[in-house]
Design a protein around this motif. Sequence first.
Motif, short mmCIF file in Angstrom:
data_model
loop_
_atom_site.label_atom_id
_atom_site.label_comp_id
_atom_site.label_asym_id
_atom_site.label_seq_id
_atom_site.Cartn_x
_atom_site.Cartn_y
_atom_site.Cartn_z
N LYS A 56 -22.30 -11.74 -36.95
CA LYS A 56 -23.23 -11.88 -35.82
C LYS A 56 -22.46 -12.22 -34.55
CE LYS A 56 -27.32 -11.94 -38.00
NZ LYS A 56 -28.47 -11.20 -37.71
N ARG A 57 -23.06 -11.92 -33.44
CA ARG A 57 -22.47 -12.22 -32.12
C ARG A 57 -22.92 -13.60 -31.65
NH1 ARG A 57 -18.40 -9.07 -31.90
NH2 ARG A 57 -18.89 -6.95 -32.43
N PHE A 58 -22.18 -14.17 -30.73
CA PHE A 58 -22.52 -15.47 -30.17
C PHE A 58 -23.89 -15.44 -29.52
CE2 PHE A 58 -22.23 -18.81 -26.88
CZ PHE A 58 -21.99 -19.90 -27.71
N CYS A 59 -24.26 -14.30 -28.91
CA CYS A 59 -25.58 -14.20 -28.28
C CYS A 59 -26.69 -14.31 -29.32
CB CYS A 59 -25.71 -12.91 -27.48
SG CYS A 59 -25.61 -11.40 -28.45
N ASP A 60 -26.46 -13.88 -30.56
CA ASP A 60 -27.45 -14.03 -31.62
C ASP A 60 -27.67 -15.50 -31.95
OD1 ASP A 60 -27.67 -11.23 -31.86
OD2 ASP A 60 -26.01 -11.17 -33.30
N LEU A 61 -26.60 -16.28 -31.96
CA LEU A 61 -26.70 -17.72 -32.19
C LEU A 61 -27.48 -18.39 -31.06
CD1 LEU A 61 -25.95 -20.37 -33.65
CD2 LEU A 61 -23.81 -20.33 -32.36
N VAL A 62 -27.16 -18.04 -29.83
CA VAL A 62 -27.86 -18.62 -28.68
C VAL A 62 -29.35 -18.26 -28.71
CG1 VAL A 62 -28.00 -18.64 -26.15
CG2 VAL A 62 -25.77 -18.69 -27.27
N THR A 63 -29.66 -17.01 -29.03
CA THR A 63 -31.05 -16.56 -29.12
C THR A 63 -31.79 -17.35 -30.19
OG1 THR A 63 -30.46 -14.35 -28.38
CG2 THR A 63 -32.55 -14.58 -29.54
N TYR A 64 -31.17 -17.54 -31.34
CA TYR A 64 -31.78 -18.32 -32.42
C TYR A 64 -32.06 -19.75 -31.97
CZ TYR A 64 -32.04 -21.21 -36.59
OH TYR A 64 -32.42 -22.15 -37.53
N LEU A 65 -31.07 -20.38 -31.31
CA LEU A 65 -31.25 -21.76 -30.86
C LEU A 65 -32.33 -21.86 -29.78
CD1 LEU A 65 -27.52 -22.91 -30.77
CD2 LEU A 65 -29.31 -23.64 -32.38
N LYS A 66 -32.36 -20.91 -28.85
CA LYS A 66 -33.40 -20.91 -27.82
C LYS A 66 -34.78 -20.85 -28.44
CE LYS A 66 -31.05 -18.63 -23.97
NZ LYS A 66 -31.03 -17.38 -23.18
N MET A 85 -17.90 -15.92 -24.65
CA MET A 85 -18.56 -14.71 -24.19
C MET A 85 -19.68 -14.37 -25.15
SD MET A 85 -16.95 -13.77 -21.44
CE MET A 85 -17.51 -12.09 -21.25
N GLN A 86 -20.76 -13.79 -24.65
CA GLN A 86 -21.93 -13.50 -25.46
C GLN A 86 -21.65 -12.48 -26.56
OE1 GLN A 86 -25.19 -15.00 -25.14
NE2 GLN A 86 -23.84 -16.43 -24.08
N ASP A 87 -20.69 -11.59 -26.38
CA ASP A 87 -20.42 -10.56 -27.39
C ASP A 87 -19.34 -10.97 -28.39
OD1 ASP A 87 -18.31 -10.40 -25.60
OD2 ASP A 87 -18.20 -8.23 -25.66
N GLU A 88 -18.90 -12.21 -28.32
CA GLU A 88 -17.86 -12.71 -29.24
C GLU A 88 -18.43 -12.85 -30.65
OE1 GLU A 88 -14.12 -13.44 -29.88
OE2 GLU A 88 -14.70 -13.62 -27.80
N SER A 89 -17.67 -12.46 -31.63
CA SER A 89 -18.08 -12.57 -33.04
C SER A 89 -17.98 -14.03 -33.49
CB SER A 89 -17.17 -11.70 -33.90
OG SER A 89 -17.28 -12.04 -35.24
N ILE A 90 -18.97 -14.47 -34.27
CA ILE A 90 -18.97 -15.84 -34.79
C ILE A 90 -17.74 -16.09 -35.66
CG2 ILE A 90 -20.22 -17.47 -36.28
CD1 ILE A 90 -21.64 -17.05 -33.63
N ALA A 91 -17.40 -15.14 -36.52
CA ALA A 91 -16.22 -15.29 -37.40
C ALA A 91 -14.93 -15.34 -36.58
CB ALA A 91 -16.17 -14.16 -38.41
#
Length: 102
Positions: A56-66, A85-91
């Motif tokens: 998943k991308r960092f933006c997916d994490l931020v969206t989930y938290l929001k 950056m929003q497109d950075e991979s979590i791994a």
Amino acid sequence: MAAFVGGAAVDETSSIADIMELRLSELRAGKVEVQVKPIGNAPAARQPRFTIDGSKRFCDLVTYLKKSLNLEILHVYCCDAFEPMQDESIADLKAALELAAA
């Protein structure tokens, strides 16, 4: 002639980009444990520790938290230091932070 990269067959018609993408997806496979804590007047998450798919991308994490915190604007920092950056991979972030800690 075929070669194997991480268990997948790669032949002479495979491009370098295809091979790199295959290897990156292998490295990003699996779950990553995430722990969040509020800073300043941000609300605390009900579940501060959870796992997320490493691809998943960092933006997916931020969206989930929001969504879970019911917020429209949220700044999420790694190690209280930087906002990736929003497109950075979590791994990829996990791997970079593990190298920095070593």
